[in-house]
Design a protein around this motif. Structure first.
Motif, short mmCIF file in Angstrom:
data_model
loop_
_atom_site.label_atom_id
_atom_site.label_comp_id
_atom_site.label_asym_id
_atom_site.label_seq_id
_atom_site.Cartn_x
_atom_site.Cartn_y
_atom_site.Cartn_z
N LEU A 136 -9.15 -9.00 33.36
CA LEU A 136 -8.85 -9.35 31.98
C LEU A 136 -9.61 -8.39 31.08
N VAL A 137 -8.93 -7.84 30.09
CA VAL A 137 -9.58 -6.98 29.11
C VAL A 137 -9.45 -7.64 27.74
N ILE A 138 -10.57 -7.69 27.01
CA ILE A 138 -10.60 -8.28 25.68
C ILE A 138 -10.95 -7.21 24.66
N GLY A 139 -10.14 -7.09 23.62
CA GLY A 139 -10.49 -6.24 22.49
C GLY A 139 -11.50 -6.99 21.63
N SER A 140 -12.75 -6.51 21.63
CA SER A 140 -13.86 -7.28 21.08
C SER A 140 -14.35 -6.73 19.74
N ARG A 141 -14.61 -7.68 18.84
CA ARG A 141 -15.20 -7.32 17.54
C ARG A 141 -16.71 -7.23 17.62
N ASP B 117 -10.96 -20.95 26.53
CA ASP B 117 -10.61 -21.65 27.76
C ASP B 117 -10.19 -20.65 28.83
N LEU B 118 -9.29 -19.73 28.49
CA LEU B 118 -8.79 -18.80 29.50
C LEU B 118 -9.85 -17.80 29.94
N ALA B 119 -10.69 -17.33 29.02
CA ALA B 119 -11.76 -16.42 29.42
C ALA B 119 -12.70 -17.09 30.41
N ALA B 120 -13.05 -18.36 30.15
CA ALA B 120 -13.93 -19.09 31.07
C ALA B 120 -13.25 -19.31 32.42
N ARG B 121 -11.96 -19.61 32.41
CA ARG B 121 -11.24 -19.81 33.66
C ARG B 121 -11.22 -18.54 34.51
N VAL B 122 -11.02 -17.40 33.86
CA VAL B 122 -11.00 -16.13 34.60
C VAL B 122 -12.34 -15.90 35.29
N LEU B 123 -13.43 -16.12 34.57
CA LEU B 123 -14.75 -15.91 35.16
C LEU B 123 -15.05 -16.92 36.26
#
Length: 258
Positions: free
Chosen positions: A123-128, A194-200
């Motif tokens: 998963l890649v997140i474009g982060s501020r 929710d989805l970021a936590a599930r991926v980890l």
């Protein structure tokens, strides 16, 4: 399968774009995205927008075979729209499925950063909120709210993600298949956390790349105080559950050693 834009990302890419009252923003965004990334398809998921966004999406799809539209019966929340779009994209055989706001806050010019990072991530997140990331046209109180909310997420859920609430993302197909989308009940903005936590928790990798988030020029933000409060309530409940699981694991390990 060939890579997209020379990034080494395998296969076909689809960006899911949920919409509600974005008639003035959708066409410019899709035009920019398709011009810059002609190999990246777009799936618009419209929640019966009363301002005619659905008709705009249909026109774009009629003009461009790389654009498709899902019309939903009504406004059911951001997370519900994304889940619907994910299922459609997975069924269509896409290998990479992304998220992107319809209001222009997420710049298509920066999508290459996310595509390149996906070469060694699930998963890649474009982060501020990582070094190099930034926001434009946000007041200080809104920046403080976002930074504080993400700190709260890290502390309660124990996840090492600086911008877990961000909505500019790319998932590998296999990632979405492993995190049991059918069990996701988050329908609002807390869906992103929710989805970021599930991926980890699934033992998969998350990478954050810096982006410049640009506040919308047209229309009104859907993020109000009630949504923020609901997100904090859900995250708090998840945090309590996670700490309870940690205590149970600790107690079991102590019992096994005694």
């Amino acid at each position: 399968m060939s890579g997209v834009g020379g990034t080494g990302v395998p296969g076909r890419v689809c960006m899911v774009v949920p919409t509600y009252d974005e008639a003035g923003n959708l066409a410019p965004l899709v035009s920019r995205l398709r011009r810059l990334h002609p190999d990246v398809d777009v799936l618009v998921v419209d929640d019966a927008s009363p301002d005619g966004t659905g008709a705009v999406a249909d026109r774009l799809a009629a003009e461009d075979t790389g654009v498709a539209v899902v019309h939903r019966a009504g406004k059911e929340g951001l997370g519900a729209a994304y889940l619907h779009g994910f299922r459609v994209a997975l069924d269509a055989g896409y290998d990479v499925i992304g998220e992107m706001d319809a209001d222009g806050s997420h710049q298509p010019e920066q999508l290459d950063r996310l595509l390149a990072a996906l070469a060694d991530a699930d998963l890649v997140i474009g982060s501020r909120w990582v070094p190099g990331g930034s926001v434009t046209n946000w007041p200080r109180h809104r920046q403080a709210l976002s930074r504080g909310g993400n700190l709260y997420v890290r502390l309660l859920l124990g996840i090492d993600v600086r911008d877990a609430t961000a909505g500019y993302r790319l998932y590998r197909r296999e990632t979405l298949e492993k995190i049991d989308l059918a069990s996701v009940r988050s329908t609002g903005y807390v869906f992103q956390t929710d989805l970021a936590a599930r991926v980890l928790r699934a033992g998969l990798s998350v990478r954050e790349v810096p982006i410049e988030f640009v506040e919308r020029e047209r229309g009104e933000s859907k993020m109000g105080p009630a949504i923020a409060v609901e997100s904090l309530r859900r995250i708090t409940a998840w945090g309590v559950e996670e700490r309870s699981r940690q205590l149970q694991r600790w107690a079991r390990s102590r019992g096994a050693r005694s």
